[in-house]
Design a protein around this motif. Structure first.
Motif, PDB file in Angstrom:
ATOM      1  N   ARG A 247      47.879  37.025  49.339  1.00  0.00           N
ATOM      2  CA  ARG A 247      46.609  37.098  50.050  1.00  0.00           C
ATOM      3  C   ARG A 247      45.658  38.099  49.385  1.00  0.00           C
ATOM      4  O   ARG A 247      44.465  37.849  49.276  1.00  0.00           O
ATOM      5  N   ILE A 248      46.188  39.232  48.932  1.00  0.00           N
ATOM      6  CA  ILE A 248      45.350  40.207  48.228  1.00  0.00           C
ATOM      7  C   ILE A 248      44.809  39.596  46.936  1.00  0.00           C
ATOM      8  O   ILE A 248      43.640  39.768  46.588  1.00  0.00           O
ATOM      9  N   ALA A 250      44.197  36.503  46.325  1.00  0.00           N
ATOM     10  CA  ALA A 250      43.159  35.525  46.653  1.00  0.00           C
ATOM     11  C   ALA A 250      41.851  36.201  47.082  1.00  0.00           C
ATOM     12  O   ALA A 250      40.760  35.755  46.728  1.00  0.00           O
ATOM     13  N   LYS A 251      41.976  37.304  47.843  1.00  0.00           N
ATOM     14  CA  LYS A 251      40.781  37.998  48.353  1.00  0.00           C
ATOM     15  C   LYS A 251      40.224  39.001  47.344  1.00  0.00           C
ATOM     16  O   LYS A 251      39.099  39.460  47.464  1.00  0.00           O
ATOM     17  N   GLU A 252      41.084  39.428  46.394  1.00  0.00           N
ATOM     18  CA  GLU A 252      40.814  40.492  45.415  1.00  0.00           C
ATOM     19  C   GLU A 252      41.001  41.873  46.024  1.00  0.00           C
ATOM     20  O   GLU A 252      41.547  42.763  45.393  1.00  0.00           O
ATOM     21  N   ARG A 253      40.541  42.086  47.238  1.00  0.00           N
ATOM     22  CA  ARG A 253      40.770  43.353  47.918  1.00  0.00           C
ATOM     23  C   ARG A 253      40.452  43.181  49.401  1.00  0.00           C
ATOM     24  O   ARG A 253      39.742  42.260  49.799  1.00  0.00           O
ATOM     25  N   TYR A 254      41.011  44.060  50.212  1.00  0.00           N
ATOM     26  CA  TYR A 254      40.696  44.103  51.639  1.00  0.00           C
ATOM     27  C   TYR A 254      39.616  45.162  51.854  1.00  0.00           C
ATOM     28  O   TYR A 254      39.609  46.191  51.159  1.00  0.00           O
ATOM     29  N   ASN A 255      38.726  44.947  52.816  1.00  0.00           N
ATOM     30  CA  ASN A 255      37.792  46.014  53.146  1.00  0.00           C
ATOM     31  C   ASN A 255      38.516  47.085  53.959  1.00  0.00           C
ATOM     32  O   ASN A 255      39.680  46.908  54.335  1.00  0.00           O
ATOM     33  N   GLU A 258      39.909  45.919  57.494  1.00  0.00           N
ATOM     34  CA  GLU A 258      41.086  45.051  57.366  1.00  0.00           C
ATOM     35  C   GLU A 258      42.291  45.848  56.889  1.00  0.00           C
ATOM     36  O   GLU A 258      43.408  45.679  57.392  1.00  0.00           O
ATOM     37  N   ASP A 296      44.473  37.361  58.310  1.00  0.00           N
ATOM     38  CA  ASP A 296      44.735  38.259  57.185  1.00  0.00           C
ATOM     39  C   ASP A 296      45.466  39.521  57.620  1.00  0.00           C
ATOM     40  O   ASP A 296      45.833  40.341  56.785  1.00  0.00           O
ATOM     41  N   GLY A 355      42.859  46.302  45.119  1.00  0.00           N
ATOM     42  CA  GLY A 355      43.405  45.129  44.453  1.00  0.00           C
ATOM     43  C   GLY A 355      44.159  45.430  43.177  1.00  0.00           C
ATOM     44  O   GLY A 355      44.581  44.502  42.472  1.00  0.00           O
TER      45      GLY A 355
END
Length: 435
Positions: A247-248, A250-255, A258, A296, A355
């Motif tokens: 998931r990371i 795919a998203k590149e990073r979490y804010n 999150e 997420d 990320g």
């Protein structure tokens, strides 16, 4: 004279009885061989279909079972993505096993892909099939990839029913006698084989101690546990959202919001496990599963294969886990305890927020040196916009001295975890890497 005649008659009767017994033994031997042939040729397995388009398939032939699109196949899957001859399943007698008479194998014949438990077999290659294996055709594990064309669970009927059902009937075969020894998680008793009279040491593991009753919203639950002579079955919750690492990626990073939610659940679970006396020892994003594809932040910590149960005084010194997430004391093989999980969680928080890995090298020695020296940095190009409070919390997790490392309770009380990074007090201001 009469006595002599009677003795001769008795000998004749005895000889006749012996001949009858020999005949019965020959008949028994013949029936035994016949039973073996019947055993070999009767239904010995099943492909249980997970796709309603395709029926289950009983495996009941001595010959090779071919699966594919061609009309000559034993099991036909009418789909253009399936090869004419996609794979073969067959079995051979295992002369060396006393518990399982047959070896069952799958041979991949297709360039389009036959997968066993998610791994590609490869055209022309063979794999051993075990009871419960997942067989998929034309399938990839790439994100957003379509489901497999066909999907089956293999059921092996050649293993004893007790193993298939996960039941143990040890008391039918062994008589339990005196206690030989008692350990933290097990008792060893003298056991006698009821058939042969041979003596054995039987170790009885108390699963209530070895696998404690875990009930936490962010820890995978073992709903049931079954023992059998060949297998230990764990019935676990099903998580269908993939793992945190994917998931990371795919998203590149979490804010930060999150990340805070996920990290709070991780630390809450670690706190719970440590109070239960459990140290995970292999915390990493791959061992954190997402409950559903739509969320997420709903997570479950899984894979307790390297975990240990300890008391407050217990320590380890084994090099265990995944190197980029290991704490300095583990790498240096010093005595360590539950604090190693806090270090691993700090690495996970770093990855969530940017990320990237905090410690990285193509060479294991160089990577280990970075970790043991805590050569930690927060490059502006990947940490732009991340609060001072978040970086402070990472640093307090990644402290070389485990005695000075932040605790789960302290993490949960940290201002960043409270959602108020702007209210950071002076003692929480960004600080250099700590030893």
């Amino acid at each position: 004279m009469n006595n002599q005649k009677q003795e001769i008659e008795t000998q004749k009767e005895t000889q006749k009885e012996k001949e009858i017994e020999d005949d019965i033994e020959k008949i028994s031997d013949f029936e035994s061989e016949d039973e073996k042939e019947i055993e070999f040729s009767k239904t010995w397995g099943k492909l249980h279909s997970l796709n309603p388009k395709f029926p289950d398939f009983e495996l009941n032939t001595i010959e090779l079972i071919t699966i594919g699109r061609d009309e000559k196949c034993n099991y036909r899957i009418d789909d253009k993505r399936i090869s004419n001859y996609h794979c073969q399943i067959y079995r051979t007698i295992d002369e060396f096993s006393t518990t399982k008479p047959f070896i069952i194998k799958l041979k991949d014949l297709s360039a389009n892909g036959t997968y066993v438990n998610g791994s590609l077999v490869g055209k022309g290659k063979k794999v051993l099939l075990l009871h419960g294996d997942d067989i998929s055709f034309v399938y990839t594990r790439e994100p957003k990839s379509p489901p497999p064309v066909a999907n089956f669970i293999f059921k092996d009927y050649s293993i004893v029913p007790e193993d298939r059902e996960g039941k143990s009937k040890i008391h039918e075969f062994y008589e339990f006698q005196r206690v030989l020894g008692v350990g933290k998680f097990a008792t060893v008793k003298l056991g006698i084989d009821k058939k042969t009279g041979e003596k054995y040491a039987i170790k009885m593991i108390d699963k209530t101690k070895y696998i404690p009753n875990i009930r936490h919203p962010s820890v995978v639950i073992a709903k049931d546990i079954f023992d059998s002579p060949n297998f230990l079955y764990l019935v676990l919750e099903l998580c269908v959202g993939g793992d945190l690492f994917d998931r990371i990626s795919a998203k590149e990073r979490y804010n930060e919001e999150e990340s805070r939610i996920v990290f709070e659940k991780i630390i809450s679970a670690i706190k719970y496990l440590h109070r239960k006396g459990i140290v995970h020892r292999d915390l990493k994003p791959e061992n954190i599963l997402l409950i559903s594809k739509d969320s997420d932040t709903d997570i479950k910590i899984v894979d307790f294969g390297l975990s240990r149960i300890i008391t407050q005084k217990d320590k380890f010194n084994s090099f265990t886990g995944t190197l980029p997430y290991l704490s300095p004391e583990v790498i240096e093989r010093k005595e360590y305890g539950k604090e190693c999980d806090i270090w691993s969680s700090g690495v996970i928080l770093y990855i969530l927020l940017c990320g990237y890995m905090p410690f990285a090298s193509d060479f294991r020695f160089a990577l280990a040196r970075q970790i043991t020296r805590c050569e930690l940095d927060f490059p502006n190009e990947i940490f732009e916009g991340v609060s001072v409070a978040a970086k402070n919390l990472i640093r307090r997790c990644l402290v070389i001295d485990p005695k000075k490392r932040i605790t789960p309770d302290q993490i949960l009380e940290h201002p960043w975890m409270k959602g108020k990074p702007e209210e950071i007090k002076s003692e929480y201001q960004d600080v250099p890497n700590q030893k």
